[in-house]
Motif scaffolding. Sequence first.
Motif, PDB file in Angstrom:
ATOM      1  N   GLU A 173      16.231  23.749  -3.830  1.00  0.00           N
ATOM      2  CA  GLU A 173      15.815  23.728  -2.430  1.00  0.00           C
ATOM      3  C   GLU A 173      16.688  24.679  -1.625  1.00  0.00           C
ATOM      4  O   GLU A 173      17.921  24.548  -1.602  1.00  0.00           O
ATOM      5  CB  GLU A 173      15.941  22.311  -1.859  1.00  0.00           C
ATOM      6  CG  GLU A 173      14.930  21.326  -2.415  1.00  0.00           C
ATOM      7  CD  GLU A 173      15.010  19.991  -1.701  1.00  0.00           C
ATOM      8  OE1 GLU A 173      15.855  19.859  -0.764  1.00  0.00           O
ATOM      9  OE2 GLU A 173      14.245  19.088  -2.056  1.00  0.00           O
ATOM     10  N   ILE A 174      16.056  25.649  -0.950  1.00  0.00           N
ATOM     11  CA  ILE A 174      16.814  26.628  -0.168  1.00  0.00           C
ATOM     12  C   ILE A 174      17.538  25.951   0.986  1.00  0.00           C
ATOM     13  O   ILE A 174      18.629  26.378   1.392  1.00  0.00           O
ATOM     14  CB  ILE A 174      15.884  27.739   0.346  1.00  0.00           C
ATOM     15  CG1 ILE A 174      15.235  28.459  -0.842  1.00  0.00           C
ATOM     16  CG2 ILE A 174      16.659  28.750   1.175  1.00  0.00           C
ATOM     17  CD1 ILE A 174      16.219  29.096  -1.789  1.00  0.00           C
ATOM     18  N   TRP A 175      16.977  24.896   1.519  1.00  0.00           N
ATOM     19  CA  TRP A 175      17.638  24.132   2.579  1.00  0.00           C
ATOM     20  C   TRP A 175      19.014  23.664   2.098  1.00  0.00           C
ATOM     21  O   TRP A 175      20.020  23.805   2.802  1.00  0.00           O
ATOM     22  CB  TRP A 175      16.767  22.930   2.961  1.00  0.00           C
ATOM     23  CG  TRP A 175      17.215  22.179   4.182  1.00  0.00           C
ATOM     24  CD1 TRP A 175      18.375  22.361   4.889  1.00  0.00           C
ATOM     25  CD2 TRP A 175      16.510  21.122   4.842  1.00  0.00           C
ATOM     26  NE1 TRP A 175      18.439  21.475   5.946  1.00  0.00           N
ATOM     27  CE2 TRP A 175      17.312  20.704   5.944  1.00  0.00           C
ATOM     28  CE3 TRP A 175      15.291  20.483   4.619  1.00  0.00           C
ATOM     29  CZ2 TRP A 175      16.924  19.681   6.803  1.00  0.00           C
ATOM     30  CZ3 TRP A 175      14.903  19.466   5.486  1.00  0.00           C
ATOM     31  CH2 TRP A 175      15.706  19.073   6.564  1.00  0.00           C
ATOM     32  N   SER A 176      19.083  23.148   0.855  1.00  0.00           N
ATOM     33  CA  SER A 176      20.354  22.693   0.292  1.00  0.00           C
ATOM     34  C   SER A 176      21.300  23.864   0.034  1.00  0.00           C
ATOM     35  O   SER A 176      22.516  23.736   0.207  1.00  0.00           O
ATOM     36  CB  SER A 176      20.103  21.927  -1.016  1.00  0.00           C
ATOM     37  OG  SER A 176      19.335  20.774  -0.791  1.00  0.00           O
ATOM     38  N   VAL A 177      20.747  25.005  -0.371  1.00  0.00           N
ATOM     39  CA  VAL A 177      21.573  26.191  -0.613  1.00  0.00           C
ATOM     40  C   VAL A 177      22.222  26.642   0.698  1.00  0.00           C
ATOM     41  O   VAL A 177      23.424  26.940   0.755  1.00  0.00           O
ATOM     42  CB  VAL A 177      20.730  27.330  -1.223  1.00  0.00           C
ATOM     43  CG1 VAL A 177      21.532  28.630  -1.256  1.00  0.00           C
ATOM     44  CG2 VAL A 177      20.274  26.958  -2.624  1.00  0.00           C
ATOM     45  N   LEU A 178      21.438  26.689   1.780  1.00  0.00           N
ATOM     46  CA  LEU A 178      21.982  27.084   3.074  1.00  0.00           C
ATOM     47  C   LEU A 178      23.034  26.094   3.566  1.00  0.00           C
ATOM     48  O   LEU A 178      24.079  26.491   4.100  1.00  0.00           O
ATOM     49  CB  LEU A 178      20.858  27.206   4.102  1.00  0.00           C
ATOM     50  CG  LEU A 178      19.901  28.390   3.923  1.00  0.00           C
ATOM     51  CD1 LEU A 178      18.779  28.326   4.946  1.00  0.00           C
ATOM     52  CD2 LEU A 178      20.642  29.716   4.047  1.00  0.00           C
ATOM     53  N   ASN A 179      22.771  24.800   3.364  1.00  0.00           N
ATOM     54  CA  ASN A 179      23.764  23.796   3.756  1.00  0.00           C
ATOM     55  C   ASN A 179      25.070  23.992   2.996  1.00  0.00           C
ATOM     56  O   ASN A 179      26.160  23.842   3.559  1.00  0.00           O
ATOM     57  CB  ASN A 179      23.215  22.385   3.499  1.00  0.00           C
ATOM     58  CG  ASN A 179      22.184  21.957   4.529  1.00  0.00           C
ATOM     59  OD1 ASN A 179      22.131  22.514   5.624  1.00  0.00           O
ATOM     60  ND2 ASN A 179      21.366  20.983   4.183  1.00  0.00           N
ATOM     61  N   ALA A 180      24.966  24.338   1.716  1.00  0.00           N
ATOM     62  CA  ALA A 180      26.161  24.572   0.909  1.00  0.00           C
ATOM     63  C   ALA A 180      26.934  25.785   1.421  1.00  0.00           C
ATOM     64  O   ALA A 180      28.172  25.769   1.507  1.00  0.00           O
ATOM     65  CB  ALA A 180      25.771  24.768  -0.554  1.00  0.00           C
ATOM     66  N   ILE A 181      26.224  26.853   1.782  1.00  0.00           N
ATOM     67  CA  ILE A 181      26.877  28.063   2.279  1.00  0.00           C
ATOM     68  C   ILE A 181      27.530  27.808   3.628  1.00  0.00           C
ATOM     69  O   ILE A 181      28.658  28.258   3.891  1.00  0.00           O
ATOM     70  CB  ILE A 181      25.861  29.217   2.345  1.00  0.00           C
ATOM     71  CG1 ILE A 181      25.488  29.647   0.928  1.00  0.00           C
ATOM     72  CG2 ILE A 181      26.410  30.399   3.139  1.00  0.00           C
ATOM     73  CD1 ILE A 181      24.390  30.676   0.854  1.00  0.00           C
ATOM     74  N   PHE A 182      26.858  27.065   4.506  1.00  0.00           N
ATOM     75  CA  PHE A 182      27.456  26.736   5.798  1.00  0.00           C
ATOM     76  C   PHE A 182      28.658  25.801   5.628  1.00  0.00           C
ATOM     77  O   PHE A 182      29.618  25.866   6.407  1.00  0.00           O
ATOM     78  CB  PHE A 182      26.421  26.096   6.726  1.00  0.00           C
ATOM     79  CG  PHE A 182      25.374  27.052   7.213  1.00  0.00           C
ATOM     80  CD1 PHE A 182      25.713  28.350   7.553  1.00  0.00           C
ATOM     81  CD2 PHE A 182      24.042  26.675   7.343  1.00  0.00           C
ATOM     82  CE1 PHE A 182      24.758  29.255   8.009  1.00  0.00           C
ATOM     83  CE2 PHE A 182      23.081  27.566   7.797  1.00  0.00           C
ATOM     84  CZ  PHE A 182      23.443  28.863   8.129  1.00  0.00           C
ATOM     85  N   TYR A 183      28.619  24.951   4.603  1.00  0.00           N
ATOM     86  CA  TYR A 183      29.775  24.090   4.309  1.00  0.00           C
ATOM     87  C   TYR A 183      30.968  24.942   3.891  1.00  0.00           C
ATOM     88  O   TYR A 183      32.089  24.748   4.370  1.00  0.00           O
ATOM     89  CB  TYR A 183      29.416  23.096   3.202  1.00  0.00           C
ATOM     90  CG  TYR A 183      30.547  22.164   2.833  1.00  0.00           C
ATOM     91  CD1 TYR A 183      30.732  20.939   3.488  1.00  0.00           C
ATOM     92  CD2 TYR A 183      31.458  22.506   1.823  1.00  0.00           C
ATOM     93  CE1 TYR A 183      31.778  20.092   3.150  1.00  0.00           C
ATOM     94  CE2 TYR A 183      32.509  21.660   1.483  1.00  0.00           C
ATOM     95  CZ  TYR A 183      32.657  20.462   2.145  1.00  0.00           C
ATOM     96  OH  TYR A 183      33.700  19.618   1.811  1.00  0.00           O
ATOM     97  N   LEU A 184      30.726  25.905   3.010  1.00  0.00           N
ATOM     98  CA  LEU A 184      31.792  26.820   2.588  1.00  0.00           C
ATOM     99  C   LEU A 184      32.364  27.575   3.781  1.00  0.00           C
ATOM    100  O   LEU A 184      33.573  27.799   3.890  1.00  0.00           O
ATOM    101  CB  LEU A 184      31.249  27.803   1.557  1.00  0.00           C
ATOM    102  CG  LEU A 184      31.008  27.272   0.148  1.00  0.00           C
ATOM    103  CD1 LEU A 184      30.065  28.198  -0.612  1.00  0.00           C
ATOM    104  CD2 LEU A 184      32.318  27.150  -0.608  1.00  0.00           C
TER     105      LEU A 184
END
Length: 277
Positions: free
Chosen positions: A34-45
């Motif tokens: 899910e790209i939504w989860s990928v973006l959340n991971a990048i914003f977390y980093l």
Amino acid sequence: MSKAYSSNLTQWQWELIEPLIPPAKSGGRNREVEIWSVLNAIFYLLTQGCTWRNLPGDFPAWQTVYTYFRNWRKDGTWVAIHEKLRDWVRSQQERKPDPSEAIIDSQSVKTAALLNQSVGYDAGKKIKGRKRFLTVDTLGLVLSVFVTAASQTEREGGKVVLQRLKDKGTRIAKLHTIWAARFGGKLPPKSCLVDGGFTGDTFMMWVMDLCHWVVQVVLRPQEHKGFVLLPKRWVVERTFGWLSWCRRLNRDHEGLPASSETWIYIAMIRIMIRRLA
């Protein structure tokens, strides 16, 4: 299902940015993550400043997240998303999407240990690391970015970041300098402001000949001591302040300067998406 981290995109924010995400490449396997989860991971980093391998387990695998970060850096997806969101934010503020005035400045930051590519010493700031050159509009939104060794001079780094701005085809016509007297001390209608480090006839002539802009330098009054609020200059300083909210950007941890530039765009994407939704 990932936890409700403060850096996560809300439903409204995801629906706003989803149309800007490039579709999966044809001919390969279907996109399983899910790209939504990928973006959340990048914003977390970005906000927490952790390493890729220490990404919490409720996000997709760090290798997958890093692959999207790297591929979108190489194909220009991050910049394209940033440009579109900036247009929307400017329209929301009743401004034309293409700004007519820009401000330029640089910031030297320390680098993490063991980095050796594009690392230098800024004798003025007494910092060993890298230097970030930004051009922003009058709202403080980023127009172009250039990251290089801290030993790079303002004039040479300024040429690169302004060339990148010009290559985007913006309608900016002028830059802010000691030429203010020619305009009766008033700002010309279309300009780019710079600080004292960008002065010099060679730099000004380069801007005029190649970019066809006027440069107006914003200098600190010599008769004042301590903090002085400089006209227009505070706008780009505020942008650097926004970037400092992100732990990933408090120090340069990236092996490649191009990755450092990408994180700046991602930080601005997060700021703008939160303003819009």
